[in-house]
Design a protein around this motif. Structure first.
Motif, PDB file in Angstrom:
ATOM      1  N   ARG A  12      32.811  51.791  43.708  1.00  0.00           N
ATOM      2  CA  ARG A  12      31.928  51.138  44.686  1.00  0.00           C
ATOM      3  C   ARG A  12      31.502  52.091  45.790  1.00  0.00           C
ATOM      4  N   ARG A  25      37.997  44.625  49.234  1.00  0.00           N
ATOM      5  CA  ARG A  25      38.276  43.292  48.680  1.00  0.00           C
ATOM      6  C   ARG A  25      37.686  43.209  47.282  1.00  0.00           C
ATOM      7  N   TRP A  26      38.526  43.069  46.315  1.00  0.00           N
ATOM      8  CA  TRP A  26      38.037  42.796  44.969  1.00  0.00           C
ATOM      9  C   TRP A  26      39.040  41.884  44.286  1.00  0.00           C
ATOM     10  N   SER A  27      38.753  41.494  43.075  1.00  0.00           N
ATOM     11  CA  SER A  27      39.546  40.440  42.445  1.00  0.00           C
ATOM     12  C   SER A  27      40.337  40.950  41.236  1.00  0.00           C
ATOM     13  N   ARG A  29      43.545  40.999  38.488  1.00  0.00           N
ATOM     14  CA  ARG A  29      44.310  39.933  37.805  1.00  0.00           C
ATOM     15  C   ARG A  29      45.794  40.264  37.720  1.00  0.00           C
ATOM     16  N   PHE A  81      43.200  31.085  29.846  1.00  0.00           N
ATOM     17  CA  PHE A  81      42.934  32.476  30.228  1.00  0.00           C
ATOM     18  C   PHE A  81      43.405  32.740  31.659  1.00  0.00           C
ATOM     19  N   TRP A  85      47.213  35.052  33.598  1.00  0.00           N
ATOM     20  CA  TRP A  85      47.439  36.097  34.609  1.00  0.00           C
ATOM     21  C   TRP A  85      47.858  35.524  35.973  1.00  0.00           C
ATOM     22  N   HIS A 132      42.009  36.330  44.125  1.00  0.00           N
ATOM     23  CA  HIS A 132      41.137  36.170  42.949  1.00  0.00           C
ATOM     24  C   HIS A 132      40.785  34.688  42.841  1.00  0.00           C
ATOM     25  N   ALA A 133      39.507  34.387  43.079  1.00  0.00           N
ATOM     26  CA  ALA A 133      39.034  32.999  42.991  1.00  0.00           C
ATOM     27  C   ALA A 133      38.828  32.627  41.530  1.00  0.00           C
ATOM     28  N   MET A 134      38.956  31.336  41.247  1.00  0.00           N
ATOM     29  CA  MET A 134      38.761  30.841  39.871  1.00  0.00           C
ATOM     30  C   MET A 134      38.004  29.524  39.862  1.00  0.00           C
ATOM     31  N   LEU A 135      37.137  29.399  38.855  1.00  0.00           N
ATOM     32  CA  LEU A 135      36.509  28.100  38.564  1.00  0.00           C
ATOM     33  C   LEU A 135      36.996  27.593  37.216  1.00  0.00           C
ATOM     34  N   GLY A 136      37.712  28.442  36.509  1.00  0.00           N
ATOM     35  CA  GLY A 136      38.211  28.076  35.190  1.00  0.00           C
ATOM     36  C   GLY A 136      39.445  27.199  35.267  1.00  0.00           C
TER      37      GLY A 136
HETATM   38  C1  LIG Z   1      33.914  30.653  42.810  1.00  0.00           C
HETATM   39  C2  LIG Z   1      34.437  31.756  41.925  1.00  0.00           C
HETATM   40  C3  LIG Z   1      34.944  31.437  40.669  1.00  0.00           C
HETATM   41  C4  LIG Z   1      35.488  32.427  39.844  1.00  0.00           C
HETATM   42  N1  LIG Z   1      36.086  32.062  38.665  1.00  0.00           N
HETATM   43  C5  LIG Z   1      36.810  32.983  37.975  1.00  0.00           C
HETATM   44  C6  LIG Z   1      37.622  32.580  36.880  1.00  0.00           C
HETATM   45  O1  LIG Z   1      37.714  31.397  36.520  1.00  0.00           O
HETATM   46  N2  LIG Z   1      38.337  33.542  36.232  1.00  0.00           N
HETATM   47  C7  LIG Z   1      38.283  34.854  36.591  1.00  0.00           C
HETATM   48  O2  LIG Z   1      38.977  35.665  35.968  1.00  0.00           O
HETATM   49  N3  LIG Z   1      37.526  35.264  37.650  1.00  0.00           N
HETATM   50  C8  LIG Z   1      36.795  34.371  38.351  1.00  0.00           C
HETATM   51  N4  LIG Z   1      36.074  34.748  39.473  1.00  0.00           N
HETATM   52  C9  LIG Z   1      36.035  36.164  39.892  1.00  0.00           C
HETATM   53  C10 LIG Z   1      34.636  36.758  39.781  1.00  0.00           C
HETATM   54  O3  LIG Z   1      34.345  37.051  38.453  1.00  0.00           O
HETATM   55  C11 LIG Z   1      34.548  37.996  40.710  1.00  0.00           C
HETATM   56  O4  LIG Z   1      34.693  37.596  42.040  1.00  0.00           O
HETATM   57  C12 LIG Z   1      33.211  38.716  40.538  1.00  0.00           C
HETATM   58  O5  LIG Z   1      33.103  39.298  39.266  1.00  0.00           O
HETATM   59  C13 LIG Z   1      33.023  39.808  41.581  1.00  0.00           C
HETATM   60  O6  LIG Z   1      34.073  40.739  41.513  1.00  0.00           O
HETATM   61  P1  LIG Z   1      35.026  41.089  42.735  1.00  0.00           P
HETATM   62  O7  LIG Z   1      35.530  39.778  43.323  1.00  0.00           O
HETATM   63  O8  LIG Z   1      36.139  41.898  42.119  1.00  0.00           O
HETATM   64  O9  LIG Z   1      34.217  41.842  43.738  1.00  0.00           O
HETATM   65  C14 LIG Z   1      35.484  33.783  40.282  1.00  0.00           C
HETATM   66  C15 LIG Z   1      34.953  34.091  41.547  1.00  0.00           C
HETATM   67  C16 LIG Z   1      34.439  33.104  42.360  1.00  0.00           C
HETATM   68  C17 LIG Z   1      33.921  33.462  43.751  1.00  0.00           C
END
Ligand SMILES: Cc1cc2nc3c(=O)[nH]c(=O)nc-3n(C[C@H](O)[C@H](O)[C@H](O)COP(=O)(O)O)c2cc1C
Length: 199
Positions: A12, A25-27, A29, A81, A85, A132-136
């Motif tokens: 980045r 800040r990144w996400s 697992r 999934f 993690w 790490h946010a999730m909607l799954g």
């Molecule tokens: C509302 C929301 C829902 C998301 N749902 C999932 C998810 O269910 N599973 C997952 O592995 N990542 C999930 N993510 C992570 C995103 O894929 C990730 O934030 C995006 O690719 C940007 O990458 P970064 O957060 O590392 O900058 C979610 C992120 C957000 C904000």
């Protein structure tokens, strides 16, 4: 002196000067099975508390699972999934938002709660944590299991904890454990009207 995380520096680059917390800040697992001190968790929630909202309605609510027992209550509504993690993350937080104000007005609950989540994630990064946010996950099941009233919308589930090495992840997930890039400013910001290039 740069405080960019190594894996972030490789992936980045900011096109214009910004606070590096935005890049850091990144996400991930991979999480360590290491407890988050209560005071650190409170600092993260404290940052979220100061988000702006329409009429200062503050529609965000955070349902925190910290003990093993509390986290096990969350697991049944998380998809396979994500569960594979996020089970290691020491804190899970379901973020919900109140859809209507006490006066019955519709408020910008989703927009405002998104701001609160943003501040939550940035403060977590400052505190040395990963989010790490999730909607799954199954929203109806989450509502039922956690007793979320109908007047609250379910926004997202968040894993919070200390980042672990990517080597701890299974094949398939390990290669994906890298910070993601972003669209250029020209694609997300316009000038004067929609689609007109920003000068
Ligand atoms: C509302 C929301 C829902 C998301 N749902 C999932 C998810 O269910 N599973 C997952 O592995 N990542 C999930 N993510 C992570 C995103 O894929 C990730 O934030 C995006 O690719 C940007 O990458 P970064 O957060 O590392 O900058 C979610 C992120 C957000 C904000």
């Amino acid at each position: 002196m740069s405080t960019l995380k190594t894996e972030v520096a490789q992936a980045r680059q900011a096109a214009y000067p910004i606070d590096e917390v935005n890049l850091n800040r990144w996400s991930p697992r991979s999480f360590l099975e290491k407890e988050v001190p209560e005071t650190t968790l409170k600092s993260v929630l404290e940052a979220a508390r100061w988000a702006p909202s329409a009429f200062n309605f503050q529609p965000w609510r955070f349902i925190v699972a910290r003990t093993r027992e509390e986290r096990e209550t969350f697991f049944p509504f998380i998809n396979e999934f994500n569960r594979s993690w996020c089970e290691k993350a020491p804190v899970l937080v379901l973020i919900v938002s109140k859809k209507v104000s006490d006066k019955g007005d519709f408020v910008s609950h989703a927009f405002d709660t998104g701001s609160a989540w943003g501040l939550f994630a940035l403060e977590a990064t400052r505190q040395g944590l990963a989010t790490h946010a999730m909607l799954g996950f199954d929203q109806a099941k989450a509502r039922e299991i956690l007793g979320v009233p109908e007047e609250y919308a379910i926004q997202a589930l968040v894993a919070l904890g200390y980042q672990g090495p990517k080597e701890n992840l299974p094949d398939g997930m390990r290669e994906r454990e890298v910070p993601s890039p972003r669209l250029p400013i020209e694609e997300i910001a316009f000038q004067g009207s929609f689609g007109r290039p920003l000068k």
